[in-house]
Design a protein around this motif. Sequence first.
Motif, PDB file in Angstrom:
ATOM      1  N   CYS A 214      36.464  57.449   1.425  1.00 18.99           N
ATOM      2  CA  CYS A 214      36.568  58.868   0.700  1.00 18.99           C
ATOM      3  C   CYS A 214      38.049  58.366  -0.424  1.00 18.99           C
ATOM      4  CB  CYS A 214      36.833  60.464   1.274  1.00 18.99           C
ATOM      5  SG  CYS A 214      35.006  60.592   1.761  1.00 18.99           S
ATOM      6  N   HIS A 215      38.521  58.542  -1.398  1.00 19.48           N
ATOM      7  CA  HIS A 215      39.800  58.572  -2.332  1.00 19.48           C
ATOM      8  C   HIS A 215      40.188  57.039  -1.933  1.00 19.48           C
ATOM      9  CE1 HIS A 215      43.124  59.235  -5.199  1.00 19.48           C
ATOM     10  NE2 HIS A 215      43.679  60.909  -4.073  1.00 19.48           N
ATOM     11  N   TYR A 216      39.533  55.678  -2.401  1.00 16.89           N
ATOM     12  CA  TYR A 216      40.271  54.736  -1.981  1.00 16.89           C
ATOM     13  C   TYR A 216      41.108  54.550  -2.319  1.00 16.89           C
ATOM     14  CZ  TYR A 216      34.960  53.412  -1.066  1.00 16.89           C
ATOM     15  OH  TYR A 216      33.421  53.262  -0.982  1.00 16.89           O
ATOM     16  N   ARG A 217      41.892  54.696  -3.213  1.00 16.37           N
ATOM     17  CA  ARG A 217      42.737  53.991  -4.365  1.00 16.37           C
ATOM     18  C   ARG A 217      44.205  55.018  -3.049  1.00 16.37           C
ATOM     19  NH1 ARG A 217      44.361  51.958  -9.396  1.00 16.37           N
ATOM     20  NH2 ARG A 217      42.425  52.291 -10.134  1.00 16.37           N
ATOM     21  N   ARG A 218      44.212  55.820  -3.122  1.00 12.83           N
ATOM     22  CA  ARG A 218      44.788  56.627  -2.163  1.00 12.83           C
ATOM     23  C   ARG A 218      44.584  56.022  -0.897  1.00 12.83           C
ATOM     24  NH1 ARG A 218      49.700  59.947  -1.769  1.00 12.83           N
ATOM     25  NH2 ARG A 218      49.173  61.176  -0.185  1.00 12.83           N
ATOM     26  N   ALA A 219      43.567  55.891  -0.578  1.00 12.79           N
ATOM     27  CA  ALA A 219      43.953  54.983   0.849  1.00 12.79           C
ATOM     28  C   ALA A 219      44.647  53.888   0.779  1.00 12.79           C
ATOM     29  CB  ALA A 219      42.423  54.894   1.621  1.00 12.79           C
ATOM     30  N   VAL A 220      44.460  52.983  -0.418  1.00 12.25           N
ATOM     31  CA  VAL A 220      44.726  51.562  -0.411  1.00 12.25           C
ATOM     32  C   VAL A 220      46.781  51.872  -0.689  1.00 12.25           C
ATOM     33  CG1 VAL A 220      45.429  49.350  -2.047  1.00 12.25           C
ATOM     34  CG2 VAL A 220      42.716  50.874  -0.876  1.00 12.25           C
ATOM     35  N   GLU A 221      46.415  52.958  -1.555  1.00 11.29           N
ATOM     36  CA  GLU A 221      47.925  52.719  -1.403  1.00 11.29           C
ATOM     37  C   GLU A 221      48.881  53.605   0.320  1.00 11.29           C
ATOM     38  OE1 GLU A 221      48.645  55.654  -4.056  1.00 11.29           O
ATOM     39  OE2 GLU A 221      48.267  54.959  -6.045  1.00 11.29           O
ATOM     40  N   ILE A 222      48.481  54.239   0.933  1.00 13.53           N
ATOM     41  CA  ILE A 222      49.114  54.568   1.616  1.00 13.53           C
ATOM     42  C   ILE A 222      49.247  53.894   3.400  1.00 13.53           C
ATOM     43  CG2 ILE A 222      49.878  56.919   0.295  1.00 13.53           C
ATOM     44  CD1 ILE A 222      47.572  58.247   2.537  1.00 13.53           C
TER      45      ILE A 222
END
Length: 326
Positions: A214-222
């Motif tokens: 879920c929400h891959y981009r957010r996960a990779v960022e944090i």
Amino acid sequence: MAQFDLSRAELEAYQPSIDEPTDFDTFWSETLAEARGYGGAPVLERVDAGLTELVVDDVTFPGFGGHPIKGWLVRPARAQGPLPVAVEYVGYGGGRGLPHEQLGLAAAGYAHLVMDTRGQGAGWGSGGHTPDPVGSGPATPGFMTRGIADPHDHYYRRVITDGVRAVDAVRQVDGIDPGRVAVMGTSQGGGIAVAVSGLVPDVVASVPNVPFLCHYRRAVEITDAFPYGEITQYLSVHRGQEDVVWRTLSYLDGVSFARRARAAGLFSVALMDGVCPPSTVYAAYNAWGSLAGGAERTIDVYPYNQHEGGQAYRFAPTLAWLAKHL
């Protein structure tokens, strides 16, 4: 790990804008139509697991591409009338395990189908039995970047399709009530449950625990944690491929599936979870049913837990949720 993500109030209001492709629904309707075109009823083989009050079937059904997918179907031995069924998907790296590891839901009176995950089943637990016959271009070790150059080739297109076909399959089994189907899972399994809930409109209940995918981009960022870290590692080598990667993953994002869900959703989240950060879980939870006119939802929060979440504490709330909706 301390609480590192947004505050509780911010999480409860978190509704990020995601880059959903305009042909998302077409992509998935064509994918599922192709998979269903292979036809094929599930094949059940009774297994002597040494249990007197439950019966176990070794199930094989056609998944993506018509590929054979394995599962265990466990049911009460003395059931009267068609049973409601819970379809469970497994966490990252695991497999369906052994039949005697899957007794709780059947002991509570439900049919319980545990789907094996293609190509996995050697990372933890008691193993799996389903190969993935599809190859991949260059990829980081793991599953997140297999087929990352094109959404049609991505590993999770196949796995999510398998998850839908598991629901199709169990509905064809004698003694199962096709109108009372729930989906569930933890981590990767929770992410698959979210996706299937968005793709099968008449699933009645869904129980995603600390869902992944879920929400891959957010996960990779944090978070630096794997499996999301596989995406980071891939991009650190394949410099300049961001647009390709994010386009592919936009067809596989749990937030988009959650928006389309109609099932009653019982989520769980752990606020110290560095594997599936809380904001990625809330992104899917807060979007639940938003394109389907709304859907019942609730979320259980574990403020001091990491990715283990509620573990065995999830069983009682799950039974209560299934009893309410099935």
